[in-house]
Design a protein around this motif. Structure first.
Motif, PDB file in Angstrom:
ATOM      1  N   PHE A  48       0.866  -1.179   0.000  1.00  0.00           N
ATOM      2  CA  PHE A  48       0.000   0.000   0.000  1.00  0.00           C
ATOM      3  C   PHE A  48       0.901   1.227   0.000  1.00  0.00           C
ATOM      4  O   PHE A  48       1.765   1.389   0.866  1.00  0.00           O
ATOM      5  CB  PHE A  48      -0.914  -0.003   1.229  1.00  0.00           C
ATOM      6  CG  PHE A  48      -1.779   1.219   1.340  1.00  0.00           C
ATOM      7  CD1 PHE A  48      -2.761   1.470   0.404  1.00  0.00           C
ATOM      8  CD2 PHE A  48      -1.610   2.115   2.384  1.00  0.00           C
ATOM      9  CE1 PHE A  48      -3.558   2.596   0.494  1.00  0.00           C
ATOM     10  CE2 PHE A  48      -2.413   3.232   2.489  1.00  0.00           C
ATOM     11  CZ  PHE A  48      -3.389   3.486   1.543  1.00  0.00           C
ATOM     12  N   LEU A  49       0.728   2.093  -0.988  1.00  0.00           N
ATOM     13  CA  LEU A  49       1.473   3.333  -1.099  1.00  0.00           C
ATOM     14  C   LEU A  49       0.547   4.457  -0.660  1.00  0.00           C
ATOM     15  O   LEU A  49      -0.454   4.740  -1.320  1.00  0.00           O
ATOM     16  CB  LEU A  49       1.938   3.537  -2.547  1.00  0.00           C
ATOM     17  CG  LEU A  49       2.724   4.798  -2.850  1.00  0.00           C
ATOM     18  CD1 LEU A  49       4.066   4.789  -2.119  1.00  0.00           C
ATOM     19  CD2 LEU A  49       2.944   4.943  -4.353  1.00  0.00           C
ATOM     20  N   ASP A  50       0.851   5.078   0.489  1.00  0.00           N
ATOM     21  CA  ASP A  50      -0.046   6.132   0.980  1.00  0.00           C
ATOM     22  C   ASP A  50       0.210   7.446   0.243  1.00  0.00           C
ATOM     23  O   ASP A  50       1.070   7.527  -0.638  1.00  0.00           O
ATOM     24  CB  ASP A  50       0.077   6.282   2.499  1.00  0.00           C
ATOM     25  CG  ASP A  50       1.442   6.763   2.943  1.00  0.00           C
ATOM     26  OD1 ASP A  50       2.221   7.256   2.113  1.00  0.00           O
ATOM     27  OD2 ASP A  50       1.735   6.638   4.148  1.00  0.00           O
ATOM     28  N   ARG A  51      -0.519   8.470   0.591  1.00  0.00           N
ATOM     29  CA  ARG A  51      -0.433   9.747  -0.116  1.00  0.00           C
ATOM     30  C   ARG A  51       0.885  10.469   0.140  1.00  0.00           C
ATOM     31  O   ARG A  51       1.268  11.354  -0.615  1.00  0.00           O
ATOM     32  CB  ARG A  51      -1.613  10.626   0.288  1.00  0.00           C
ATOM     33  CG  ARG A  51      -2.917  10.072  -0.254  1.00  0.00           C
ATOM     34  CD  ARG A  51      -4.124  10.782   0.238  1.00  0.00           C
ATOM     35  NE  ARG A  51      -4.059  12.208  -0.019  1.00  0.00           N
ATOM     36  CZ  ARG A  51      -5.028  13.041   0.265  1.00  0.00           C
ATOM     37  NH1 ARG A  51      -6.128  12.609   0.807  1.00  0.00           N
ATOM     38  NH2 ARG A  51      -4.895  14.319   0.005  1.00  0.00           N
ATOM     39  N   ALA A  52       1.590  10.097   1.185  1.00  0.00           N
ATOM     40  CA  ALA A  52       2.898  10.694   1.471  1.00  0.00           C
ATOM     41  C   ALA A  52       4.024   9.907   0.790  1.00  0.00           C
ATOM     42  O   ALA A  52       5.193  10.146   1.062  1.00  0.00           O
ATOM     43  CB  ALA A  52       3.128  10.746   2.973  1.00  0.00           C
ATOM     44  N   LEU A  53       3.644   8.945  -0.051  1.00  0.00           N
ATOM     45  CA  LEU A  53       4.567   8.083  -0.796  1.00  0.00           C
ATOM     46  C   LEU A  53       5.404   7.177   0.103  1.00  0.00           C
ATOM     47  O   LEU A  53       6.551   6.873  -0.201  1.00  0.00           O
ATOM     48  CB  LEU A  53       5.461   8.897  -1.737  1.00  0.00           C
ATOM     49  CG  LEU A  53       4.728   9.717  -2.810  1.00  0.00           C
ATOM     50  CD1 LEU A  53       5.720  10.494  -3.654  1.00  0.00           C
ATOM     51  CD2 LEU A  53       3.855   8.828  -3.662  1.00  0.00           C
ATOM     52  N   TYR A  54       4.808   6.747   1.219  1.00  0.00           N
ATOM     53  CA  TYR A  54       5.436   5.738   2.079  1.00  0.00           C
ATOM     54  C   TYR A  54       4.819   4.384   1.755  1.00  0.00           C
ATOM     55  O   TYR A  54       3.603   4.266   1.574  1.00  0.00           O
ATOM     56  CB  TYR A  54       5.232   6.053   3.560  1.00  0.00           C
ATOM     57  CG  TYR A  54       6.035   7.233   4.036  1.00  0.00           C
ATOM     58  CD1 TYR A  54       7.421   7.179   4.123  1.00  0.00           C
ATOM     59  CD2 TYR A  54       5.392   8.411   4.402  1.00  0.00           C
ATOM     60  CE1 TYR A  54       8.154   8.266   4.557  1.00  0.00           C
ATOM     61  CE2 TYR A  54       6.117   9.506   4.842  1.00  0.00           C
ATOM     62  CZ  TYR A  54       7.497   9.431   4.919  1.00  0.00           C
ATOM     63  OH  TYR A  54       8.220  10.506   5.342  1.00  0.00           O
ATOM     64  N   HIS A  56       3.721   0.543   2.645  1.00  0.00           N
ATOM     65  CA  HIS A  56       3.260  -0.275   3.775  1.00  0.00           C
ATOM     66  C   HIS A  56       2.962  -1.672   3.237  1.00  0.00           C
ATOM     67  O   HIS A  56       2.132  -1.828   2.342  1.00  0.00           O
ATOM     68  CB  HIS A  56       2.006   0.332   4.418  1.00  0.00           C
ATOM     69  CG  HIS A  56       2.187   1.754   4.829  1.00  0.00           C
ATOM     70  ND1 HIS A  56       2.796   2.107   6.004  1.00  0.00           N
ATOM     71  CD2 HIS A  56       1.862   2.902   4.198  1.00  0.00           C
ATOM     72  CE1 HIS A  56       2.813   3.426   6.097  1.00  0.00           C
ATOM     73  NE2 HIS A  56       2.262   3.930   5.010  1.00  0.00           N
ATOM     74  N   PHE A  57       3.621  -2.649   3.789  1.00  0.00           N
ATOM     75  CA  PHE A  57       3.456  -4.025   3.326  1.00  0.00           C
ATOM     76  C   PHE A  57       2.084  -4.548   3.733  1.00  0.00           C
ATOM     77  O   PHE A  57       1.657  -4.402   4.879  1.00  0.00           O
ATOM     78  CB  PHE A  57       4.550  -4.912   3.924  1.00  0.00           C
ATOM     79  CG  PHE A  57       4.440  -6.346   3.526  1.00  0.00           C
ATOM     80  CD1 PHE A  57       4.794  -6.751   2.249  1.00  0.00           C
ATOM     81  CD2 PHE A  57       3.980  -7.295   4.420  1.00  0.00           C
ATOM     82  CE1 PHE A  57       4.690  -8.079   1.867  1.00  0.00           C
ATOM     83  CE2 PHE A  57       3.871  -8.617   4.056  1.00  0.00           C
ATOM     84  CZ  PHE A  57       4.223  -9.018   2.779  1.00  0.00           C
ATOM     85  N   LEU A  58       1.377  -5.162   2.774  1.00  0.00           N
ATOM     86  CA  LEU A  58       0.081  -5.777   3.064  1.00  0.00           C
ATOM     87  C   LEU A  58       0.204  -7.300   3.106  1.00  0.00           C
ATOM     88  O   LEU A  58      -0.036  -7.913   4.138  1.00  0.00           O
ATOM     89  CB  LEU A  58      -0.971  -5.345   2.046  1.00  0.00           C
ATOM     90  CG  LEU A  58      -1.367  -3.870   2.070  1.00  0.00           C
ATOM     91  CD1 LEU A  58      -2.370  -3.558   0.976  1.00  0.00           C
ATOM     92  CD2 LEU A  58      -1.929  -3.497   3.422  1.00  0.00           C
ATOM     93  N   THR A  59       0.543  -7.925   1.971  1.00  0.00           N
ATOM     94  CA  THR A  59       0.622  -9.385   1.924  1.00  0.00           C
ATOM     95  C   THR A  59       1.653  -9.838   0.906  1.00  0.00           C
ATOM     96  O   THR A  59       2.130  -9.056   0.093  1.00  0.00           O
ATOM     97  CB  THR A  59      -0.733 -10.006   1.515  1.00  0.00           C
ATOM     98  OG1 THR A  59      -1.039  -9.600   0.194  1.00  0.00           O
ATOM     99  CG2 THR A  59      -1.844  -9.633   2.449  1.00  0.00           C
ATOM    100  N   LYS A  60       1.950 -11.126   0.937  1.00  0.00           N
ATOM    101  CA  LYS A  60       2.898 -11.706  -0.019  1.00  0.00           C
ATOM    102  C   LYS A  60       2.223 -12.156  -1.309  1.00  0.00           C
ATOM    103  O   LYS A  60       2.862 -12.246  -2.342  1.00  0.00           O
ATOM    104  CB  LYS A  60       3.619 -12.894   0.613  1.00  0.00           C
ATOM    105  CG  LYS A  60       4.668 -12.491   1.601  1.00  0.00           C
ATOM    106  CD  LYS A  60       5.773 -13.518   1.555  1.00  0.00           C
ATOM    107  CE  LYS A  60       6.998 -13.028   2.248  1.00  0.00           C
ATOM    108  NZ  LYS A  60       7.886 -12.267   1.411  1.00  0.00           N
TER     109      LYS A  60
END
Length: 167
Positions: A48-54, A56-60
């Motif tokens: 998941f790429l948030d609006r601040a361009l960080y 976040h791992f969701l799944t494999k």
């Protein structure tokens, strides 16, 4: 600490990124191929790429992502539950309405016994020796006394009706 977390995707030739869900402008769910190989390999992950361009791992796997999507009922901003930001207050309202246990995962981990059935079958299904209850019948009145009581009531009603017509 970082052994559990996979390497974050890069916006260069090291990663091949496909957008799966634009999330109504709240971020992007991306299918990421590591090492730029667009074939099904163990290096694919969902991020998941948030609006601040960080990142976040969701799944494999995509299958695991799809299960998460269904588990969270596709509610808006459900992906933020996997970030350090957490879910927005508006999204919390949606979660509390449609999926209240999902949003309170911290409470579930702290109070694991709160949802455990504490029913003791020995107490509930304990056989009790009940004595049969005998219902007492009201004393019966002789038939003649009931007739006289009704005849008295009807004679009073007729005499009252007669008095009102004379006025």
């Amino acid at each position: 600490g970082n052994r559990d977390k996979p390497e974050k995707p890069h916006f260069d030739s090291r990663s091949l990124i496909f957008e799966l869900d634009p999330c109504n402008g709240n971020g992007k769910v991306c299918l990421v191929y590591k090492h730029a190989k667009p074939v099904v390999s163990p290096d694919t992950e969902i991020w998941f790429l948030d609006r601040a361009l960080y990142w976040h791992f969701l799944t494999k796997t995509f299958t695991a992502y799809y299960r998460l999507l269904i588990t969270h009922l596709g509610l808006p901003e459900w992906q933020y539950a996997f970030t350090s930001y957490g879910v927005s207050p508006q999204a919390k309202q949606w979660f509390n309405m449609y999926k209240p246990i999902t949003i309170n995962t911290a409470l579930l981990s702290e109070e694991a016994d709160s949802f455990v059935n504490k029913l003791d079958p020995n107490k509930v299904f304990k056989s009790k020796n009940k004595t049969p209850v005998i219902k007492k019948k009201p004393p019966s009145q002789p038939a003649g006394s009931q007739k006289s009581h009704t005849s008295m009531t009807s004679s009073k009603t007729s005499s009252l009706a007669g008095n009102s017509s004379r006025k």
